[in-house]
Scaffold this motif. Structure first.
Motif, mmCIF file in Angstrom:
data_model
loop_
_atom_site.group_PDB
_atom_site.id
_atom_site.type_symbol
_atom_site.label_atom_id
_atom_site.label_comp_id
_atom_site.label_asym_id
_atom_site.label_seq_id
_atom_site.Cartn_x
_atom_site.Cartn_y
_atom_site.Cartn_z
ATOM 1 N N PRO A 319 0.796 -1.233 0.000
ATOM 2 C CA PRO A 319 0.000 0.000 0.000
ATOM 3 C C PRO A 319 0.827 1.280 0.000
ATOM 4 C CG PRO A 319 0.202 -0.808 2.222
ATOM 5 C CD PRO A 319 0.964 -1.772 1.360
ATOM 6 N N LEU A 320 2.140 1.189 -0.260
ATOM 7 C CA LEU A 320 2.974 2.386 -0.285
ATOM 8 C C LEU A 320 2.655 3.236 -1.506
ATOM 9 C CD1 LEU A 320 6.426 0.838 0.741
ATOM 10 C CD2 LEU A 320 4.719 1.920 2.219
ATOM 11 N N ASN A 321 2.860 4.531 -1.366
ATOM 12 C CA ASN A 321 2.563 5.479 -2.441
ATOM 13 C C ASN A 321 3.878 5.974 -3.042
ATOM 14 O OD1 ASN A 321 1.382 7.294 -4.163
ATOM 15 N ND2 ASN A 321 0.908 8.802 -2.587
ATOM 16 N N VAL A 322 4.239 5.440 -4.203
ATOM 17 C CA VAL A 322 5.486 5.827 -4.871
ATOM 18 C C VAL A 322 5.320 7.209 -5.499
ATOM 19 C CG1 VAL A 322 7.153 5.229 -6.662
ATOM 20 C CG2 VAL A 322 6.069 3.418 -5.327
ATOM 21 N N LYS A 323 6.261 8.125 -5.208
ATOM 22 C CA LYS A 323 6.144 9.511 -5.683
ATOM 23 C C LYS A 323 7.010 9.776 -6.913
ATOM 24 C CE LYS A 323 3.953 12.053 -3.839
ATOM 25 N NZ LYS A 323 2.509 12.304 -3.998
ATOM 26 N N PHE A 324 8.281 9.358 -6.877
ATOM 27 C CA PHE A 324 9.158 9.599 -8.022
ATOM 28 C C PHE A 324 10.386 8.721 -7.932
ATOM 29 C CE2 PHE A 324 10.165 12.925 -4.888
ATOM 30 C CZ PHE A 324 11.528 12.768 -4.725
ATOM 31 N N LEU A 325 11.139 8.718 -9.006
ATOM 32 C CA LEU A 325 12.349 7.910 -9.162
ATOM 33 C C LEU A 325 13.554 8.847 -9.233
ATOM 34 C CD1 LEU A 325 12.991 4.793 -9.843
ATOM 35 C CD2 LEU A 325 13.149 5.583 -12.198
ATOM 36 N N LEU A 336 16.525 3.692 -7.042
ATOM 37 C CA LEU A 336 16.243 4.599 -5.930
ATOM 38 C C LEU A 336 14.851 5.190 -6.123
ATOM 39 C CD1 LEU A 336 19.696 6.407 -5.717
ATOM 40 C CD2 LEU A 336 18.789 4.745 -4.093
ATOM 41 N N ILE A 337 13.997 4.994 -5.137
ATOM 42 C CA ILE A 337 12.601 5.414 -5.231
ATOM 43 C C ILE A 337 12.241 6.240 -4.015
ATOM 44 C CG2 ILE A 337 10.221 4.605 -5.531
ATOM 45 C CD1 ILE A 337 11.437 1.855 -6.258
ATOM 46 N N HIS A 338 11.461 7.298 -4.242
ATOM 47 C CA HIS A 338 10.939 8.071 -3.120
ATOM 48 C C HIS A 338 9.495 7.647 -2.867
ATOM 49 C CE1 HIS A 338 9.571 11.476 -0.641
ATOM 50 N NE2 HIS A 338 10.845 11.579 -0.319
#
Length: 386
Positions: A319-325, A336-338
């Motif tokens: 359920p994590l919300n990936v914002k950008f790479l 590397l992911i934020h």
């Protein structure tokens, strides 16, 4: 008197240094050197390692040893660092737009701060990229190259009042040469076409030994989007388009200085909230994040000449919300992911494991950090020891 020996490359003869010399040159945080005192000296041990700095003569000694610098750079690639930028406001909370103080913070892949320093630039930074040991900070009318390991920031010569647009940065080991590629607009009424100019300088000879030359137009009418990426002797930019089938990547080969256009793999454009590219296993990789499920689809460009993409991985972060790479020239299988809930994470696509990179400060898409390697390579010409 104290003398210096390096475990990486022992010196043929000890080099004696005066303890009263002014300490002005910074050392990379992971360079391990040995300082020895003769039995008869009464001079106290200078706090060199606490402040990571040495005398000018000592610094010249290190930076004139090409074998030491090369071996140190190769070892540093095993432990990359992240460079983060932050603007420093004045006492009233506002920045002087003509002069901007920027704070550069280096962190390791565990999130520990390894160094931090400030530099005054001629305006806000709109492009922040790296190539091996160096980072480029591009403002609207000025351009800088930085070696954060030794706290050197050097302005690249460029005509005053000439605007800077899209910058790429890369390195050619064969010719021992760094290149900055500038894509510039001729005008906003010329079908969106760009001109191209290139700034080149040699490894170890200093930025001011370099020069600009005009290259010509690049072969398409589009607008540049996103962060440039250097990988395998080429610089890549995303091209803005109106539909998925028109989306593409602009490639510039630094060796033969040729442009090419690579279309994105065919898929459903509405499926993804972002599409970004990075390096995985030495291949150009396109990463799409699905809306709602936070699933990352990762394509690898297996054959650049034939422009063949392969969907290699599909990874769910729900359920994590990936914002950008964060783009990187990665030769392994990590990205590397934020992530909104956890901050910055390093994910191994091979082992399907991740680790959090601890760092408390806010990180947004507009101020992405860049990856670099520790290095002694000077940006200014170095005076050789007699």
């Amino acid at each position: 008197m104290p003398f210096l020996e390096s475990p990486l490359q022992p010196l043929k003869q000890p080099v004696y240094l005066n303890t009263d010399e002014v300490i002005v040159w910074y050392l990379p945080f992971n360079l391990k050197l040995q300082m020895t005192f003769s039995a008869e000296t009464e001079s106290p041990l200078l706090p060199v390692w606490s402040y990571r700095c040495v005398s000018k003569r000592w610094y010249n000694l290190l930076t004139n040893d090409r074998d030491l610098m090369t071996r140190h750079s190769e070892l540093s690639k095993r432990k990359p660092l992240l460079l983060i930028r932050k603007y420093i406001s004045d006492a009233n909370g506002e920045m002087d737009r003509s002069k901007v103080t920027i704070e550069l913070t280096s962190i390791d892949m565990e999130g520990n701060i390894t160094d931090e320093f400030r530099e005054v630039l001629d305006g806000p930074v709109h492009t922040f990229i790296s190539c091996y040991p160096f980072s480029v900070l591009c403002c609207m009318y000025s351009l800088y190259i930085c070696n954060p390991s030794i706290r050197q920031v050097v302005r690249v010569p460029y005509p005053s009042n000439a605007r800077l647009y899209n910058i790429g940065f890369g390195y050619l080991p064969k010719s021992n040469e760094f290149k900055i590629v500038h894509l510039l607009y001729h005008s906003f009424v010329r079908d969106g076409k760009f001109g191209c100019e290139i700034f080149s300088f040699k490894h170890g000879e200093g930025v001011h030994s370099g020069f600009w030359r005009t290259f010509g137009d690049y072969p398409c009418s589009a607008w540049i989007d996103g962060h440039p990426l250097f990988l395998n002797k080429a610089i890549y930019w995303g091209l803005i388009a109106t539909s998925w089938n028109d989306k593409s990547v602009l490639s510039f080969n630094l060796e033969n200085e040729e442009f090419s256009i690579i279309s994105y793999p065919v898929s459903d454009s509405e499926k993804y909230i972002f599409l970004e590219y990075t390096g995985i296993k030495g291949c150009l990789s396109l990463v799409g994040c699905s809306a709602g499920t936070s699933t990352l689809d990762i394509w690898l460009l297996k054959d650049e000449k034939k422009k063949i993409w392969v969907l290699e991985y599909s990874i769910s972060f729900s359920p994590l919300n990936v914002k950008f790479l964060i783009p990187c020239d990665n030769q392994c299988e990590e990205i590397l992911i934020h992530v909104e809930q956890s901050g910055l994470i390093c994910y191994s696509v091979k082992n399907q494991t991740c680790r959090r990179i601890e760092y408390s400060r806010a990180m947004k898409n507009f101020n992405k950090p860049c990856l670099y390697y520790d290095s002694l390579i000077p940006l200014r010409s170095v005076t050789r020891l007699e």
